[in-house]
Scaffold this motif. Structure first.
Motif, PDB file in Angstrom:
ATOM      1  N   PRO A  12       4.593 -32.025 -15.119  1.00 50.68           N
ATOM      2  CA  PRO A  12       4.493 -33.425 -15.551  1.00 50.68           C
ATOM      3  C   PRO A  12       3.181 -34.110 -15.181  1.00 50.68           C
ATOM      4  O   PRO A  12       2.775 -35.065 -15.815  1.00 50.68           O
ATOM      5  CB  PRO A  12       5.659 -34.112 -14.843  1.00 50.68           C
ATOM      6  CG  PRO A  12       6.612 -33.019 -14.510  1.00 50.68           C
ATOM      7  CD  PRO A  12       5.786 -31.788 -14.304  1.00 50.68           C
ATOM      8  N   ARG A  13       2.494 -33.602 -14.146  1.00 56.65           N
ATOM      9  CA  ARG A  13       1.259 -34.235 -13.680  1.00 56.65           C
ATOM     10  C   ARG A  13       0.240 -33.145 -13.348  1.00 56.65           C
ATOM     11  O   ARG A  13       0.585 -32.107 -12.804  1.00 56.65           O
ATOM     12  CB  ARG A  13       1.561 -35.074 -12.443  1.00 56.65           C
ATOM     13  CG  ARG A  13       0.429 -35.940 -11.994  1.00 56.65           C
ATOM     14  CD  ARG A  13       0.897 -36.863 -10.849  1.00 56.65           C
ATOM     15  NE  ARG A  13      -0.091 -37.862 -10.569  1.00 56.65           N
ATOM     16  CZ  ARG A  13      -0.226 -39.017 -11.208  1.00 56.65           C
ATOM     17  NH1 ARG A  13       0.612 -39.319 -12.178  1.00 56.65           N
ATOM     18  NH2 ARG A  13      -1.159 -39.879 -10.885  1.00 56.65           N
ATOM     19  N   ALA A  14      -1.017 -33.417 -13.663  1.00 54.92           N
ATOM     20  CA  ALA A  14      -2.088 -32.458 -13.368  1.00 54.92           C
ATOM     21  C   ALA A  14      -2.167 -32.219 -11.865  1.00 54.92           C
ATOM     22  O   ALA A  14      -2.162 -33.167 -11.079  1.00 54.92           O
ATOM     23  CB  ALA A  14      -3.423 -32.979 -13.886  1.00 54.92           C
ATOM     24  N   ALA A  15      -2.245 -30.955 -11.497  1.00 51.11           N
ATOM     25  CA  ALA A  15      -2.394 -30.564 -10.097  1.00 51.11           C
ATOM     26  C   ALA A  15      -3.305 -29.350 -10.038  1.00 51.11           C
ATOM     27  O   ALA A  15      -3.188 -28.441 -10.869  1.00 51.11           O
ATOM     28  CB  ALA A  15      -1.035 -30.237  -9.487  1.00 51.11           C
ATOM     29  N   ALA A  16      -4.207 -29.334  -9.075  1.00 49.63           N
ATOM     30  CA  ALA A  16      -5.131 -28.210  -8.934  1.00 49.63           C
ATOM     31  C   ALA A  16      -4.351 -26.909  -8.841  1.00 49.63           C
ATOM     32  O   ALA A  16      -3.374 -26.808  -8.100  1.00 49.63           O
ATOM     33  CB  ALA A  16      -6.018 -28.394  -7.713  1.00 49.63           C
ATOM     34  N   GLY A  17      -4.762 -25.935  -9.645  1.00 47.99           N
ATOM     35  CA  GLY A  17      -4.099 -24.637  -9.689  1.00 47.99           C
ATOM     36  C   GLY A  17      -3.011 -24.542 -10.739  1.00 47.99           C
ATOM     37  O   GLY A  17      -2.552 -23.450 -11.057  1.00 47.99           O
ATOM     38  N   GLY A  18      -2.600 -25.670 -11.303  1.00 42.76           N
ATOM     39  CA  GLY A  18      -1.554 -25.670 -12.326  1.00 42.76           C
ATOM     40  C   GLY A  18      -2.053 -25.125 -13.651  1.00 42.76           C
ATOM     41  O   GLY A  18      -3.217 -25.283 -14.009  1.00 42.76           O
ATOM     42  N   THR A  19      -1.161 -24.469 -14.365  1.00 38.60           N
ATOM     43  CA  THR A  19      -1.493 -23.925 -15.683  1.00 38.60           C
ATOM     44  C   THR A  19      -1.117 -24.939 -16.758  1.00 38.60           C
ATOM     45  O   THR A  19      -0.072 -25.577 -16.682  1.00 38.60           O
ATOM     46  CB  THR A  19      -0.737 -22.605 -15.930  1.00 38.60           C
ATOM     47  OG1 THR A  19      -1.114 -21.685 -14.910  1.00 38.60           O
ATOM     48  CG2 THR A  19      -1.069 -22.019 -17.285  1.00 38.60           C
ATOM     49  N   VAL A  20      -1.976 -25.062 -17.748  1.00 39.94           N
ATOM     50  CA  VAL A  20      -1.767 -25.951 -18.886  1.00 39.94           C
ATOM     51  C   VAL A  20      -1.998 -25.116 -20.140  1.00 39.94           C
ATOM     52  O   VAL A  20      -3.045 -24.494 -20.287  1.00 39.94           O
ATOM     53  CB  VAL A  20      -2.768 -27.129 -18.876  1.00 39.94           C
ATOM     54  CG1 VAL A  20      -2.552 -28.033 -20.076  1.00 39.94           C
ATOM     55  CG2 VAL A  20      -2.687 -27.908 -17.572  1.00 39.94           C
ATOM     56  N   VAL A  21      -1.014 -25.102 -21.036  1.00 32.84           N
ATOM     57  CA  VAL A  21      -1.199 -24.426 -22.317  1.00 32.84           C
ATOM     58  C   VAL A  21      -1.226 -25.511 -23.388  1.00 32.84           C
ATOM     59  O   VAL A  21      -0.236 -26.220 -23.592  1.00 32.84           O
ATOM     60  CB  VAL A  21      -0.099 -23.386 -22.607  1.00 32.84           C
ATOM     61  CG1 VAL A  21      -0.333 -22.736 -23.965  1.00 32.84           C
ATOM     62  CG2 VAL A  21      -0.057 -22.340 -21.492  1.00 32.84           C
ATOM     63  N   VAL A  22      -2.375 -25.640 -24.028  1.00 31.63           N
ATOM     64  CA  VAL A  22      -2.577 -26.642 -25.069  1.00 31.63           C
ATOM     65  C   VAL A  22      -2.304 -25.981 -26.406  1.00 31.63           C
ATOM     66  O   VAL A  22      -2.804 -24.887 -26.680  1.00 31.63           O
ATOM     67  CB  VAL A  22      -4.019 -27.187 -25.023  1.00 31.63           C
ATOM     68  CG1 VAL A  22      -4.246 -28.211 -26.120  1.00 31.63           C
ATOM     69  CG2 VAL A  22      -4.326 -27.766 -23.655  1.00 31.63           C
ATOM     70  N   GLY A  23      -1.512 -26.645 -27.250  1.00 31.14           N
ATOM     71  CA  GLY A  23      -1.221 -26.133 -28.586  1.00 31.14           C
ATOM     72  C   GLY A  23      -1.883 -26.992 -29.636  1.00 31.14           C
ATOM     73  O   GLY A  23      -1.631 -28.194 -29.719  1.00 31.14           O
ATOM     74  N   PHE A  24      -2.754 -26.391 -30.437  1.00 33.24           N
ATOM     75  CA  PHE A  24      -3.476 -27.094 -31.495  1.00 33.24           C
ATOM     76  C   PHE A  24      -3.052 -26.502 -32.832  1.00 33.24           C
ATOM     77  O   PHE A  24      -3.028 -25.288 -32.999  1.00 33.24           O
ATOM     78  CB  PHE A  24      -4.989 -26.917 -31.306  1.00 33.24           C
ATOM     79  CG  PHE A  24      -5.803 -27.490 -32.440  1.00 33.24           C
ATOM     80  CD1 PHE A  24      -6.033 -28.843 -32.515  1.00 33.24           C
ATOM     81  CD2 PHE A  24      -6.311 -26.666 -33.428  1.00 33.24           C
ATOM     82  CE1 PHE A  24      -6.774 -29.372 -33.559  1.00 33.24           C
ATOM     83  CE2 PHE A  24      -7.055 -27.189 -34.482  1.00 33.24           C
ATOM     84  CZ  PHE A  24      -7.288 -28.547 -34.532  1.00 33.24           C
ATOM     85  N   GLY A  25      -2.725 -27.356 -33.785  1.00 34.47           N
ATOM     86  CA  GLY A  25      -2.360 -26.880 -35.105  1.00 34.47           C
ATOM     87  C   GLY A  25      -1.488 -27.877 -35.825  1.00 34.47           C
ATOM     88  O   GLY A  25      -1.464 -29.060 -35.499  1.00 34.47           O
ATOM     89  N   VAL A  26      -0.721 -27.359 -36.783  1.00 38.22           N
ATOM     90  CA  VAL A  26       0.152 -28.195 -37.592  1.00 38.22           C
ATOM     91  C   VAL A  26       1.569 -27.622 -37.524  1.00 38.22           C
ATOM     92  O   VAL A  26       1.757 -26.417 -37.711  1.00 38.22           O
ATOM     93  CB  VAL A  26      -0.336 -28.235 -39.061  1.00 38.22           C
ATOM     94  CG1 VAL A  26       0.604 -29.062 -39.916  1.00 38.22           C
ATOM     95  CG2 VAL A  26      -1.760 -28.757 -39.140  1.00 38.22           C
ATOM     96  N   GLY A  27       2.530 -28.501 -37.256  1.00 32.65           N
ATOM     97  CA  GLY A  27       3.917 -28.057 -37.187  1.00 32.65           C
ATOM     98  C   GLY A  27       4.091 -26.964 -36.153  1.00 32.65           C
ATOM     99  O   GLY A  27       3.624 -27.085 -35.019  1.00 32.65           O
ATOM    100  N   ASN A  28       4.757 -25.893 -36.563  1.00 28.15           N
ATOM    101  CA  ASN A  28       4.975 -24.777 -35.646  1.00 28.15           C
ATOM    102  C   ASN A  28       3.838 -23.757 -35.660  1.00 28.15           C
ATOM    103  O   ASN A  28       3.883 -22.777 -34.930  1.00 28.15           O
ATOM    104  CB  ASN A  28       6.302 -24.085 -35.966  1.00 28.15           C
ATOM    105  CG  ASN A  28       7.480 -24.960 -35.582  1.00 28.15           C
ATOM    106  OD1 ASN A  28       7.399 -25.721 -34.628  1.00 28.15           O
ATOM    107  ND2 ASN A  28       8.562 -24.873 -36.341  1.00 28.15           N
ATOM    108  N   VAL A  29       2.840 -23.972 -36.505  1.00 26.23           N
ATOM    109  CA  VAL A  29       1.686 -23.080 -36.548  1.00 26.23           C
ATOM    110  C   VAL A  29       0.645 -23.643 -35.577  1.00 26.23           C
ATOM    111  O   VAL A  29      -0.083 -24.581 -35.891  1.00 26.23           O
ATOM    112  CB  VAL A  29       1.103 -22.972 -37.979  1.00 26.23           C
ATOM    113  CG1 VAL A  29      -0.102 -22.058 -38.001  1.00 26.23           C
ATOM    114  CG2 VAL A  29       2.169 -22.513 -38.948  1.00 26.23           C
ATOM    115  N   ARG A  30       0.623 -23.094 -34.380  1.00 29.04           N
ATOM    116  CA  ARG A  30      -0.221 -23.612 -33.309  1.00 29.04           C
ATOM    117  C   ARG A  30      -1.006 -22.495 -32.645  1.00 29.04           C
ATOM    118  O   ARG A  30      -0.470 -21.434 -32.369  1.00 29.04           O
ATOM    119  CB  ARG A  30       0.624 -24.297 -32.236  1.00 29.04           C
ATOM    120  CG  ARG A  30       1.426 -25.462 -32.753  1.00 29.04           C
ATOM    121  CD  ARG A  30       0.851 -26.752 -32.296  1.00 29.04           C
ATOM    122  NE  ARG A  30       1.466 -27.842 -33.053  1.00 29.04           N
ATOM    123  CZ  ARG A  30       0.996 -29.041 -33.076  1.00 29.04           C
ATOM    124  NH1 ARG A  30      -0.077 -29.334 -32.399  1.00 29.04           N
ATOM    125  NH2 ARG A  30       1.573 -29.981 -33.782  1.00 29.04           N
TER     126      ARG A  30
END
Length: 177
Positions: A61-79
């Protein structure tokens, strides 16, 4: 320590970038005063900035050093999934710097599977005069031969997401997100 796609980790905190990477720097005025600063800072630290830029986020829920973040870019379910690890965080309670500014935000670096290799940071800045800025710093290069071949498309996508981040930062600071 995560398996980063490059060795220049944490450089966005200082605004520097390593050779061989394409830099990007944006600093826009988004508001005035402590309230606007805190709204923007909290939006950054809780990934609302990313959601406001129409990205999907898989992270704590909050950025923390060492935390993993997966960003999804795209449209609908095509990311396209872009994994990163948070490499530094400045919280809202960090206090003012020697120059009178107050900063809060984080930077993350790319992990294997990300289409780019580099780092990006998102920072709310409250200047000594009360002006609130959003700073977006990044350095990158294409992650592999496939993305180098599609360089014009990759750059277009980066520019599109950057415009969305800037618009989302304005909305967050104004409390209209």
């Amino acid at each position: 320590m995560p398996d980063f796609t490059h060795s220049a980790i944490g450089w966005t905190r200082t605004g520097a970038w390593p050779t061989g990477f394409r830099p990007m720097r944006h600093r826009i005025r988004v508001g005035t005063g402590e309230t606007d600063f805190r709204r923007l800072a909290e939006g950054i630290l809780t990934f609302e900035l990313h959601r406001g830029a129409q990205l999907r986020i898989d992270a704590a829920p909050r950025a923390a050093a060492g935390g993993t973040v997966v960003v999804g870019f795209g449209v609908g379910n095509v990311r396209l999934k872009a994994p990163c690890a948070v490499v530094w965080v400045e919280e809202t309670d960090s206090g003012r710097n020697d120059d009178g500014t107050h900063r809060a935000g984080f930077g993350y670096a790319t992990l294997p599977g990300h289409p780019e290799s580099g780092e990006e940071s998102f920072t709310a800045v409250l200047d000594a005069d009360g002006t609130v800025f959003f700073e977006l710093h990044a350095y990158s290069r294409h992650g592999n031969w496939f993305y180098r071949l599609g360089a014009p498309v990759a750059r277009f996508c980066q520019e599109l997401v950057t415009r969305r981040y800037l618009a989302a930062a304005r909305r967050l600071a104004a409390g209209t997100a």
